[in-house]
Design an enzyme around this catalytic site. Structure first.
Site, PDB file in Angstrom:
ATOM      1  N   LYS A  67     -10.907   3.531  -1.510  1.00 50.78           N
ATOM      2  CA  LYS A  67     -11.086   2.331  -2.216  1.00 50.78           C
ATOM      3  C   LYS A  67     -12.450   2.137  -2.745  1.00 50.78           C
ATOM      4  O   LYS A  67     -12.783   1.623  -3.741  1.00 50.78           O
ATOM      5  CB  LYS A  67     -10.730   1.463  -1.187  1.00 50.78           C
ATOM      6  CG  LYS A  67      -9.250   1.040  -0.901  1.00 50.78           C
ATOM      7  CD  LYS A  67      -9.018   0.280   0.440  1.00 50.78           C
ATOM      8  CE  LYS A  67      -7.532   0.251   0.614  1.00 50.78           C
ATOM      9  NZ  LYS A  67      -6.948  -0.566   1.711  1.00 50.78           N
ATOM     10  N   GLN A  73      -9.508  -3.354   6.893  1.00 51.92           N
ATOM     11  CA  GLN A  73      -8.671  -2.155   6.958  1.00 51.92           C
ATOM     12  C   GLN A  73      -7.807  -2.193   8.370  1.00 51.92           C
ATOM     13  O   GLN A  73      -8.139  -2.504   9.398  1.00 51.92           O
ATOM     14  CB  GLN A  73      -9.037  -0.830   6.931  1.00 51.92           C
ATOM     15  CG  GLN A  73      -8.032   0.300   6.762  1.00 51.92           C
ATOM     16  CD  GLN A  73      -7.476   0.233   5.492  1.00 51.92           C
ATOM     17  OE1 GLN A  73      -7.847  -0.249   4.529  1.00 51.92           O
ATOM     18  NE2 GLN A  73      -6.231   0.734   5.286  1.00 51.92           N
ATOM     19  N   ASP A 108      -6.944  -9.116  -0.199  1.00 54.61           N
ATOM     20  CA  ASP A 108      -5.454  -8.268   0.287  1.00 54.61           C
ATOM     21  C   ASP A 108      -4.285  -9.418   0.218  1.00 54.61           C
ATOM     22  O   ASP A 108      -3.154  -8.718   0.476  1.00 54.61           O
ATOM     23  CB  ASP A 108      -5.685  -7.960   1.718  1.00 54.61           C
ATOM     24  CG  ASP A 108      -5.875  -6.188   1.733  1.00 54.61           C
ATOM     25  OD1 ASP A 108      -5.394  -5.482   1.010  1.00 54.61           O
ATOM     26  OD2 ASP A 108      -6.387  -6.015   3.040  1.00 54.61           O
TER      27      ASP A 108
HETATM   28  N1  GUN Z   1      -3.585  -0.630   5.961  1.00 52.39           N
HETATM   29  C1  GUN Z   1      -2.358  -0.048   5.211  1.00 52.39           C
HETATM   30  N2  GUN Z   1      -2.214  -0.708   4.115  1.00 52.39           N
HETATM   31  C2  GUN Z   1      -3.297  -1.582   4.012  1.00 52.39           C
HETATM   32  C3  GUN Z   1      -3.598  -2.322   3.019  1.00 52.39           C
HETATM   33  O1  GUN Z   1      -3.164  -2.572   1.982  1.00 52.39           O
HETATM   34  N3  GUN Z   1      -4.635  -3.210   3.280  1.00 52.39           N
HETATM   35  C4  GUN Z   1      -5.250  -3.266   4.639  1.00 52.39           C
HETATM   36  N4  GUN Z   1      -6.662  -4.010   4.858  1.00 52.39           N
HETATM   37  N5  GUN Z   1      -5.116  -2.495   5.455  1.00 52.39           N
HETATM   38  C5  GUN Z   1      -3.928  -1.518   5.127  1.00 52.39           C
END
Ligand code: GUN
Length: 291
Positions: A52, A96, A119
């Site tokens: 990311k 995350q 998110d």
């Molecule tokens: N863990 C797995 N997929 C995601 C996501 O799209 N965002 C976040 N913050 N954690 C994740």
């Protein structure tokens, strides 16, 4: 069979975002700034967050990665969130998931300023999504919609079967596919661990979206001819012959299912790269909303 090429489409989206950022810079405006909090040392989570951050660099965004130890308390994490909520430099941020056991995930997600919740996990944003209001759509479901859109996959009146009811993928996906508009207007069935005779359900599906995390779960005999197959699975499976010692494996038995499918996403290179591209898109949106 047409491959839904998430790698290519996500690159197109990143190029489009890069152009937007260039325009912002030319006007002397501040570029979008995404922050990511990661708690603990989970290898897969660290890899995702690093991807990311790298994607931010690629499109010209600012990014900040905040690493916190595995023993971080809920209060410490809530304090960090408060800091990011109040920091005018940060346009959007993510925490995350999953989080260590001592931390209540829902409590943490509810502490995020909904305007910075790129998110789309805050209940306010999730509710807005369910009510067709404009908001941040969780990145993975958003990426799947974008793939269906860019490949012009018909969804109206189709039977979409979602496998898995996670808050991150299955649940929002089931809502989005049933919404008015395109992609949407599907008749949706959501299946999960208590579903009986899942083959009977998947074999009637025009579109299957599998977000289960069980490698090679979806077999050819569970799928009808010309179905559209979206594979959200990204499980690390030990493989001594590969350089990393593991390979990323999807939920779908690609070799056999692809022979029956009309459209199918590969793993890797399908939904995964789309998730990152849509997080960038949400960050751009957050930046636009704030200025
Ligand atoms: N863990 C797995 N997929 C995601 C996501 O799209 N965002 C976040 N913050 N954690 C994740």
């Amino acid at each position: 069979m047409i491959l839904l090429d998430g790698k290519k489409v996500s690159n197109d989206i990143k190029n489009e975002i890069t152009e937007e950022v260039k325009k912002m810079k030319a006007k002397g405006e501040k570029v979008p700034h995404l922050a990511a909090i990661i708690v603990g040392n989970d290898g897969a989570s660290l890899t995702y967050v690093a991807s990311k951050v790298k994607a931010c660099e690629r499109v010209g965004f600012e990014s900040t990665m905040i690493r916190m130890s595995n023993t971080t308390s809920e209060i410490e994490l809530l304090d960090k969130i408060e800091e990011l909520n109040n920091n005018p430099e940060i346009d959007g941020f993510i925490i995350q998931l999953p989080l260590p056991k001592q931390i209540d995930t829902q409590k943490v997600l509810m502490a995020v300023d909904p305007d910075k919740d790129v998110d789309g996990f805050h209940p306010m944003n999730f509710g807005k999504m369910a009510l067709d209001m404009s908001t941040f759509i969780p990145a993975t479901p958003f990426g799947i919609l974008e793939l269906l859109d860019r490949y012009n996959v018909e969804t109206k009146g189709k039977h979409t079967v979602v496998i898995g009811r996670s808050h991150i993928v299955g649940r929002p996906m089931s809502i989005l596919m049933g919404r008015k508009g395109f992609p949407g207007n599907s008749t949706v069935t959501i299946t999960h661990s208590h579903t009986k005779n899942i083959t009977q359900i998947t074999s009637q599906a025009d579109i299957i979206i599998s977000a289960l995390g069980v490698p090679n779960f979806l077999k050819a005999e569970m799928v009808k001819d010309d179905a559209v197959i979206i594979d959200v699975g990204i499980t690390r499976v030990v493989d001594e012959t590969s350089p990393k010692g593991y390979i990323i494996t999807g939920d779908v038995d690609f070799e056999n299912v692809s022979k029956k499918a009309s459209f199918i996403t590969p793993v890797p290179g399908g939904v995964g790269p789309m998730t990152i591209a849509m997080l960038l898109k949400n960050t751009l949106l957050a930046r636009e909303l704030r200025h």
